[in-house]
Design a protein around this motif. Structure first.
Motif, short mmCIF file in Angstrom:
data_model
loop_
_atom_site.label_atom_id
_atom_site.label_comp_id
_atom_site.label_asym_id
_atom_site.label_seq_id
_atom_site.Cartn_x
_atom_site.Cartn_y
_atom_site.Cartn_z
N UNK A 208 0.83 -1.20 0.00
CA UNK A 208 0.00 0.00 0.00
C UNK A 208 0.87 1.25 0.00
N UNK A 209 1.91 1.27 0.81
CA UNK A 209 2.81 2.43 0.86
C UNK A 209 3.57 2.58 -0.45
N UNK A 210 4.05 1.47 -0.99
CA UNK A 210 4.76 1.51 -2.27
C UNK A 210 3.86 2.05 -3.37
N UNK A 211 2.62 1.58 -3.40
CA UNK A 211 1.66 2.06 -4.40
C UNK A 211 1.46 3.58 -4.31
N UNK A 212 1.52 4.12 -3.09
CA UNK A 212 1.37 5.56 -2.87
C UNK A 212 2.70 6.31 -2.92
N UNK A 213 3.77 5.60 -3.28
CA UNK A 213 5.11 6.18 -3.43
C UNK A 213 5.63 6.80 -2.12
N UNK A 214 5.34 6.11 -1.00
CA UNK A 214 5.82 6.54 0.31
C UNK A 214 6.97 5.63 0.70
N UNK A 215 8.12 6.24 1.04
CA UNK A 215 9.30 5.47 1.41
C UNK A 215 9.19 4.99 2.86
N UNK A 216 9.52 3.72 3.06
CA UNK A 216 9.57 3.17 4.41
C UNK A 216 10.97 3.44 4.94
N UNK A 217 11.02 4.24 6.00
CA UNK A 217 12.29 4.65 6.60
C UNK A 217 12.83 3.58 7.55
N UNK A 218 11.95 2.94 8.31
CA UNK A 218 12.39 1.94 9.28
C UNK A 218 11.22 1.02 9.64
N UNK A 219 11.57 -0.17 10.12
CA UNK A 219 10.56 -1.12 10.56
C UNK A 219 11.08 -1.87 11.77
N UNK A 220 10.18 -2.12 12.71
CA UNK A 220 10.44 -3.07 13.78
C UNK A 220 9.23 -3.99 13.77
N UNK A 221 9.35 -5.06 13.00
CA UNK A 221 8.21 -5.93 12.73
C UNK A 221 8.60 -7.39 12.93
N UNK A 222 7.57 -8.24 12.98
CA UNK A 222 7.79 -9.68 13.08
C UNK A 222 8.05 -10.10 14.51
N UNK A 223 8.64 -11.24 14.64
CA UNK A 223 8.91 -11.80 15.96
C UNK A 223 7.65 -12.35 16.60
N UNK A 224 7.67 -12.44 17.93
CA UNK A 224 6.53 -13.01 18.63
C UNK A 224 6.16 -12.21 19.88
N UNK A 225 6.46 -10.90 19.88
CA UNK A 225 6.17 -10.09 21.06
C UNK A 225 5.27 -8.90 20.73
N UNK A 226 4.51 -8.52 21.73
CA UNK A 226 3.72 -7.29 21.61
C UNK A 226 4.64 -6.10 21.74
N UNK A 227 4.24 -4.99 21.09
CA UNK A 227 5.02 -3.76 21.17
C UNK A 227 4.07 -2.58 21.38
N UNK A 228 4.59 -1.53 21.99
CA UNK A 228 3.90 -0.26 22.08
C UNK A 228 4.79 0.76 21.37
N UNK A 229 4.18 1.58 20.52
CA UNK A 229 4.94 2.58 19.77
C UNK A 229 4.38 3.96 20.06
N UNK A 230 5.31 4.92 20.16
CA UNK A 230 4.95 6.29 20.53
C UNK A 230 5.78 7.25 19.67
N UNK A 231 5.10 8.09 18.87
CA UNK A 231 5.82 9.05 18.03
C UNK A 231 5.60 10.47 18.53
N UNK A 232 6.69 11.20 18.70
CA UNK A 232 6.63 12.62 19.03
C UNK A 232 6.43 13.39 17.73
N UNK A 233 5.37 14.17 17.66
CA UNK A 233 5.00 14.82 16.40
C UNK A 233 5.98 15.93 16.02
N UNK A 234 6.47 16.69 16.98
CA UNK A 234 7.39 17.78 16.65
C UNK A 234 8.72 17.29 16.11
#
Length: 153
Positions: A112-138
């Motif tokens: 979906x991102x590739x179709x919209x020409x959006x570059x993926x900068x980084x990923x922390x995906x896969x494995x077998x653990x839950x994660x919580x992610x928090x982005x600072x907007x500024x």
């Protein structure tokens, strides 16, 4: 490093929710298992977006959530070439490798991102653990807490 500040506006996304924000605050996705936390950021405009995507290809799901996020960012003055994506989640938390729900979610979001020409900068995906992610907007900084450690991607 201090992640929680009492005076910061928090946009906590539950499954199927998304937001686009300009200014200060944090976009947060708790408990990302097989779901994908999609975080988009335009550092030139200081605009951030997030989505907690669950089973994007299932019937009745909001499978255009990524398109809507990108369109909202463009409507706020962002340029597609400046938007960067970071993905968190897509784990196999139930250890049901035959279903590969997390992997299917990752593949779907990447396409979906590739179709919209959006570059993926980084990923922390896969494995077998839950994660919580928090982005600072500024700043665009994205912290990922796996319960074992906190990383920045």
């Amino acid at each position: 490093m201090r992640l929680a500040k009492p005076d910061i506006k928090r946009y906590v996304l539950s499954m199927g929710q998304s937001t686009v924000v300009s200014g200060s605050g944090q976009i947060i996705c708790f408990g990302l298992g097989s779901c994908i936390g999609v975080f988009l950021y335009d550092k030139f405009k200081g605009i951030g977006a997030g989505a907690h995507v669950m089973l994007p290809e299932s019937p009745g799901s909001p499978n255009n959530i990524i398109d809507c996020l990108i369109q909202d960012m463009l409507n706020m003055g962002c340029n597609a070439w400046a938007i960067r994506a970071r993905l968190v989640g897509g784990a196999d938390v139930m250890k049901m490798t035959s279903f590969q729900i997390g992997r299917k979610n990752i593949d779907y979001i990447q396409k979906k991102l590739s179709h919209n020409k959006i570059m993926i900068q980084a990923m922390e995906v896969g494995g077998d653990m839950y994660r919580t992610a928090r982005m600072d907007i500024q700043s665009g900084i994205l912290w990922v807490n796996s319960g074992k450690k906190i990383t920045t991607i």
